[in-house]
Design a protein around this motif. Structure first.
Motif, PDB file in Angstrom:
ATOM      1  N   ALA A 272      20.596 -17.142 -23.681  1.00  0.00           N
ATOM      2  CA  ALA A 272      20.245 -16.315 -22.514  1.00  0.00           C
ATOM      3  C   ALA A 272      19.658 -17.166 -21.394  1.00  0.00           C
ATOM      4  CB  ALA A 272      19.260 -15.225 -22.920  1.00  0.00           C
ATOM      5  N   ILE A 273      18.922 -18.196 -21.777  1.00  0.00           N
ATOM      6  CA  ILE A 273      18.355 -19.109 -20.769  1.00  0.00           C
ATOM      7  C   ILE A 273      19.406 -20.105 -20.307  1.00  0.00           C
ATOM      8  CG2 ILE A 273      16.620 -20.894 -20.354  1.00  0.00           C
ATOM      9  CD1 ILE A 273      14.851 -19.455 -22.426  1.00  0.00           C
ATOM     10  N   GLY A 274      20.124 -20.688 -21.279  1.00  0.00           N
ATOM     11  CA  GLY A 274      21.105 -21.721 -20.956  1.00  0.00           C
ATOM     12  C   GLY A 274      22.254 -21.238 -20.092  1.00  0.00           C
ATOM     13  N   VAL A 275      22.638 -19.963 -20.242  1.00  0.00           N
ATOM     14  CA  VAL A 275      23.757 -19.446 -19.466  1.00  0.00           C
ATOM     15  C   VAL A 275      23.446 -19.421 -17.971  1.00  0.00           C
ATOM     16  CG1 VAL A 275      23.077 -17.021 -19.602  1.00  0.00           C
ATOM     17  CG2 VAL A 275      25.485 -17.598 -19.404  1.00  0.00           C
ATOM     18  N   LEU A 276      22.164 -19.383 -17.622  1.00  0.00           N
ATOM     19  CA  LEU A 276      21.773 -19.322 -16.211  1.00  0.00           C
ATOM     20  C   LEU A 276      21.583 -20.695 -15.571  1.00  0.00           C
ATOM     21  CD1 LEU A 276      19.133 -16.435 -16.462  1.00  0.00           C
ATOM     22  CD2 LEU A 276      21.488 -16.271 -15.641  1.00  0.00           C
ATOM     23  N   LEU A 277      21.540 -21.745 -16.378  1.00  0.00           N
ATOM     24  CA  LEU A 277      21.261 -23.081 -15.838  1.00  0.00           C
ATOM     25  C   LEU A 277      22.246 -23.542 -14.755  1.00  0.00           C
ATOM     26  CD1 LEU A 277      20.127 -25.102 -18.990  1.00  0.00           C
ATOM     27  CD2 LEU A 277      18.731 -24.330 -17.077  1.00  0.00           C
ATOM     28  N   PRO A 278      23.572 -23.280 -14.897  1.00  0.00           N
ATOM     29  CA  PRO A 278      24.490 -23.738 -13.841  1.00  0.00           C
ATOM     30  C   PRO A 278      24.222 -23.107 -12.477  1.00  0.00           C
ATOM     31  CG  PRO A 278      25.707 -23.276 -15.859  1.00  0.00           C
ATOM     32  CD  PRO A 278      24.311 -22.746 -16.063  1.00  0.00           C
ATOM     33  N   THR A 279      23.570 -21.950 -12.443  1.00  0.00           N
ATOM     34  CA  THR A 279      23.265 -21.340 -11.152  1.00  0.00           C
ATOM     35  C   THR A 279      22.101 -22.052 -10.462  1.00  0.00           C
ATOM     36  OG1 THR A 279      21.711 -19.724 -12.106  1.00  0.00           O
ATOM     37  CG2 THR A 279      24.032 -19.104 -12.041  1.00  0.00           C
ATOM     38  N   VAL A 280      21.292 -22.764 -11.244  1.00  0.00           N
ATOM     39  CA  VAL A 280      20.145 -23.493 -10.689  1.00  0.00           C
ATOM     40  C   VAL A 280      20.515 -24.950 -10.418  1.00  0.00           C
ATOM     41  CG1 VAL A 280      17.736 -24.157 -11.063  1.00  0.00           C
ATOM     42  CG2 VAL A 280      18.584 -21.967 -11.948  1.00  0.00           C
ATOM     43  N   PHE A 281      21.262 -25.559 -11.350  1.00  0.00           N
ATOM     44  CA  PHE A 281      21.697 -26.954 -11.211  1.00  0.00           C
ATOM     45  C   PHE A 281      23.226 -26.985 -11.222  1.00  0.00           C
ATOM     46  CE2 PHE A 281      17.659 -26.945 -13.585  1.00  0.00           C
ATOM     47  CZ  PHE A 281      16.864 -27.671 -12.708  1.00  0.00           C
ATOM     48  N   PRO A 282      23.861 -26.867 -10.057  1.00  0.00           N
ATOM     49  CA  PRO A 282      25.326 -26.716  -9.999  1.00  0.00           C
ATOM     50  C   PRO A 282      26.112 -27.950 -10.392  1.00  0.00           C
ATOM     51  CG  PRO A 282      24.404 -26.911  -7.798  1.00  0.00           C
ATOM     52  CD  PRO A 282      23.237 -26.797  -8.725  1.00  0.00           C
ATOM     53  N   GLY A 283      25.503 -29.131 -10.379  1.00  0.00           N
ATOM     54  CA  GLY A 283      26.231 -30.338 -10.768  1.00  0.00           C
ATOM     55  C   GLY A 283      27.047 -30.910  -9.623  1.00  0.00           C
ATOM     56  N   SER A 284      28.051 -31.701  -9.964  1.00  0.00           N
ATOM     57  CA  SER A 284      28.870 -32.370  -8.958  1.00  0.00           C
ATOM     58  C   SER A 284      30.333 -31.999  -9.125  1.00  0.00           C
ATOM     59  CB  SER A 284      28.707 -33.898  -9.075  1.00  0.00           C
ATOM     60  OG  SER A 284      29.016 -34.327 -10.386  1.00  0.00           O
ATOM     61  N   LEU A 285      31.114 -32.180  -8.051  1.00  0.00           N
ATOM     62  CA  LEU A 285      32.529 -31.832  -8.050  1.00  0.00           C
ATOM     63  C   LEU A 285      33.392 -33.079  -8.221  1.00  0.00           C
ATOM     64  CD1 LEU A 285      32.611 -29.242  -5.116  1.00  0.00           C
ATOM     65  CD2 LEU A 285      32.535 -28.789  -7.578  1.00  0.00           C
ATOM     66  N   ILE A 286      34.392 -32.974  -9.099  1.00  0.00           N
ATOM     67  CA  ILE A 286      35.334 -34.061  -9.326  1.00  0.00           C
ATOM     68  C   ILE A 286      36.719 -33.581  -8.901  1.00  0.00           C
ATOM     69  CG2 ILE A 286      36.358 -35.615 -11.026  1.00  0.00           C
ATOM     70  CD1 ILE A 286      33.909 -35.142 -12.776  1.00  0.00           C
ATOM     71  N   PRO A 287      37.306 -34.157  -7.849  1.00  0.00           N
ATOM     72  CA  PRO A 287      38.648 -33.741  -7.420  1.00  0.00           C
ATOM     73  C   PRO A 287      39.682 -34.016  -8.509  1.00  0.00           C
ATOM     74  CG  PRO A 287      37.546 -35.050  -5.726  1.00  0.00           C
ATOM     75  CD  PRO A 287      36.729 -35.184  -6.971  1.00  0.00           C
ATOM     76  N   LEU A 288      40.601 -33.091  -8.684  1.00  0.00           N
ATOM     77  CA  LEU A 288      41.664 -33.261  -9.679  1.00  0.00           C
ATOM     78  C   LEU A 288      42.949 -33.788  -9.069  1.00  0.00           C
ATOM     79  CD1 LEU A 288      41.191 -30.042 -11.881  1.00  0.00           C
ATOM     80  CD2 LEU A 288      40.480 -32.389 -12.387  1.00  0.00           C
ATOM     81  N   ASP A 289      42.979 -33.917  -7.748  1.00  0.00           N
ATOM     82  CA  ASP A 289      44.164 -34.449  -7.087  1.00  0.00           C
ATOM     83  C   ASP A 289      44.413 -35.879  -7.549  1.00  0.00           C
ATOM     84  OD1 ASP A 289      44.469 -32.119  -5.695  1.00  0.00           O
ATOM     85  OD2 ASP A 289      43.355 -32.812  -3.935  1.00  0.00           O
ATOM     86  N   GLY A 290      45.622 -36.132  -8.010  1.00  0.00           N
ATOM     87  CA  GLY A 290      45.965 -37.470  -8.458  1.00  0.00           C
ATOM     88  C   GLY A 290      45.557 -37.774  -9.885  1.00  0.00           C
ATOM     89  N   LYS A 291      44.846 -36.852 -10.520  1.00  0.00           N
ATOM     90  CA  LYS A 291      44.432 -37.048 -11.906  1.00  0.00           C
ATOM     91  C   LYS A 291      45.569 -36.694 -12.859  1.00  0.00           C
ATOM     92  CE  LYS A 291      39.936 -37.909 -11.260  1.00  0.00           C
ATOM     93  NZ  LYS A 291      39.251 -39.136 -11.714  1.00  0.00           N
ATOM     94  N   SER A 292      45.561 -37.345 -14.001  1.00  0.00           N
ATOM     95  CA  SER A 292      46.551 -37.045 -15.024  1.00  0.00           C
ATOM     96  C   SER A 292      46.374 -35.634 -15.552  1.00  0.00           C
ATOM     97  CB  SER A 292      46.421 -38.054 -16.171  1.00  0.00           C
ATOM     98  OG  SER A 292      47.137 -37.628 -17.308  1.00  0.00           O
ATOM     99  N   ALA A 293      47.469 -35.047 -16.023  1.00  0.00           N
ATOM    100  CA  ALA A 293      47.386 -33.721 -16.635  1.00  0.00           C
ATOM    101  C   ALA A 293      46.565 -33.751 -17.910  1.00  0.00           C
ATOM    102  CB  ALA A 293      48.797 -33.209 -16.936  1.00  0.00           C
ATOM    103  N   LEU A 294      46.391 -34.962 -18.478  1.00  0.00           N
ATOM    104  CA  LEU A 294      45.581 -35.111 -19.687  1.00  0.00           C
ATOM    105  C   LEU A 294      44.091 -35.042 -19.401  1.00  0.00           C
ATOM    106  CD1 LEU A 294      47.443 -38.100 -21.418  1.00  0.00           C
ATOM    107  CD2 LEU A 294      47.527 -35.675 -22.070  1.00  0.00           C
ATOM    108  N   PHE A 295      43.706 -35.252 -18.150  1.00  0.00           N
ATOM    109  CA  PHE A 295      42.284 -35.348 -17.813  1.00  0.00           C
ATOM    110  C   PHE A 295      41.494 -34.088 -18.179  1.00  0.00           C
ATOM    111  CE2 PHE A 295      38.719 -35.049 -14.788  1.00  0.00           C
ATOM    112  CZ  PHE A 295      38.045 -36.217 -15.123  1.00  0.00           C
ATOM    113  N   PRO A 296      41.935 -32.888 -17.763  1.00  0.00           N
ATOM    114  CA  PRO A 296      41.179 -31.686 -18.139  1.00  0.00           C
ATOM    115  C   PRO A 296      41.092 -31.488 -19.652  1.00  0.00           C
ATOM    116  CG  PRO A 296      42.737 -31.192 -16.376  1.00  0.00           C
ATOM    117  CD  PRO A 296      43.083 -32.549 -16.894  1.00  0.00           C
ATOM    118  N   TRP A 297      42.157 -31.872 -20.367  1.00  0.00           N
ATOM    119  CA  TRP A 297      42.145 -31.735 -21.825  1.00  0.00           C
ATOM    120  C   TRP A 297      41.139 -32.692 -22.451  1.00  0.00           C
ATOM    121  CZ3 TRP A 297      44.138 -27.719 -24.178  1.00  0.00           C
ATOM    122  CH2 TRP A 297      45.168 -27.019 -23.558  1.00  0.00           C
TER     123      TRP A 297
END
Length: 269
Positions: free
Chosen positions: A92-117
């Motif tokens: 219940a606490i952990g599910v809310l953490l991304p709303t407080v600490f959003p993190g960083s964005l990694i562009p997927l353009d040019g990335k391999s299709a294997l990257f998300p996996w």
């Protein structure tokens, strides 16, 4: 919109954590609804519009999402009501953490299709071994209570949760099942990172902080499973290896991201 999913998931988790144990159907249904909302929110938040959002809060939230799934599934085979009042409040606490600490964005353009996996498998490995470490801590508390023969007052939700846990042998079986699954996923993560490093990350494989700690963790869990199989390791030896391996993996992923994002206010891809 997905922020409301995080909040709703937290409310379902919190409600199910403190429902009377006899309300099995309501607890199971509510937990499943909260888990689905949690997963949907993570999916939309992490993967959106050609970018991948990563950060320590998202990784912890994902770990707790897997933890809830494991609790829900295993509770159908074993009586794990004691874990419910420990796992669900944490979720219940952990599910809310991304709303407080959003993190960083990694562009997927040019990335391999294997990257998300690769990222998904790494997240699953980390999440499974996180709940294994949590499980090991509970076993240590159980074992300490048995050896010291101290009476624990049955007041407070934590004391009641410890008293409701399954027998140590059952808990040990669950622990090694979790470690086995986590080690398999971590092996896939390490292999894909080493073999397809240039295709995944656009650079040749090199030894760095995250790689070294991940490999150390992989070795520790591998030694533990080998020792369990051929030397019958259990008890304090198993708990020590589990917690040490998890701490090493934590330093490789969540720990480094926490330092960079919260303390240093920097992005870490």
């Amino acid at each position: 919109m997905y922020t409301y999913f995080f909040v709703l998931a937290a409310l379902f988790y919190a409600a199910c954590a403190f429902l009377p144990s006899k309300q099995h159907t309501a607890i199971s249904t509510g937990t499943l609804i909260g888990w689905l909302l949690h997963g949907a929110a993570l999916w939309v938040d992490v993967i959106g519009h050609g970018v991948l959002r990563m950060g320590f809060a998202i990784m912890l939230s994902g770990a707790l999402w897997i933890s809830v799934a494991i609790y829900w599934l295993e509770n159908r085979n074993f009586s794990l009501d004691g874990l419910r009042v420990l796992v669900l409040p944490s979720a219940a606490i952990g599910v809310l953490l991304p709303t407080v600490f959003p993190g960083s964005l990694i562009p997927l353009d040019g990335k391999s299709a294997l990257f998300p996996w690769h990222i998904a498998i790494a997240m699953l490995a980390y999440s499974t071994l996180t709940i294994a470490a949590f499980h090991a801590v509970l076993m240590a508390l159980q074992e300490s209570k048995l050896h010291t023969r101290l009476s624990v007052q049955k007041t407070g939700w934590f004391a009641l949760a410890i008293d409701r846990l399954p027998a140590l042998l059952t808990m040990e079986k669950l622990l090694f099942r979790l470690i086995g699954i986590g080690f398999f996923l971590l092996t896939l993560t390490v292999l894909s990172g080493v073999v397809f490093s240039e295709e995944l990350f656009g650079k040749a494989f090199k030894w760095e902080h995250k790689t070294i700690f991940t490999m150390l963790s992989w070795i520790l869990f591998g030694v533990l499973l080998a020792g369990r199989r051929w030397r019958g390791w259990r008890g304090k030896t198993a708990l020590s290896f589990t917690l040490t391996g998890f701490t090493t993996l934590f330093l490789a992923y969540v720990g480094s991201r926490f330092v960079f994002e919260v303390i240093l206010h920097r992005s870490l891809a």
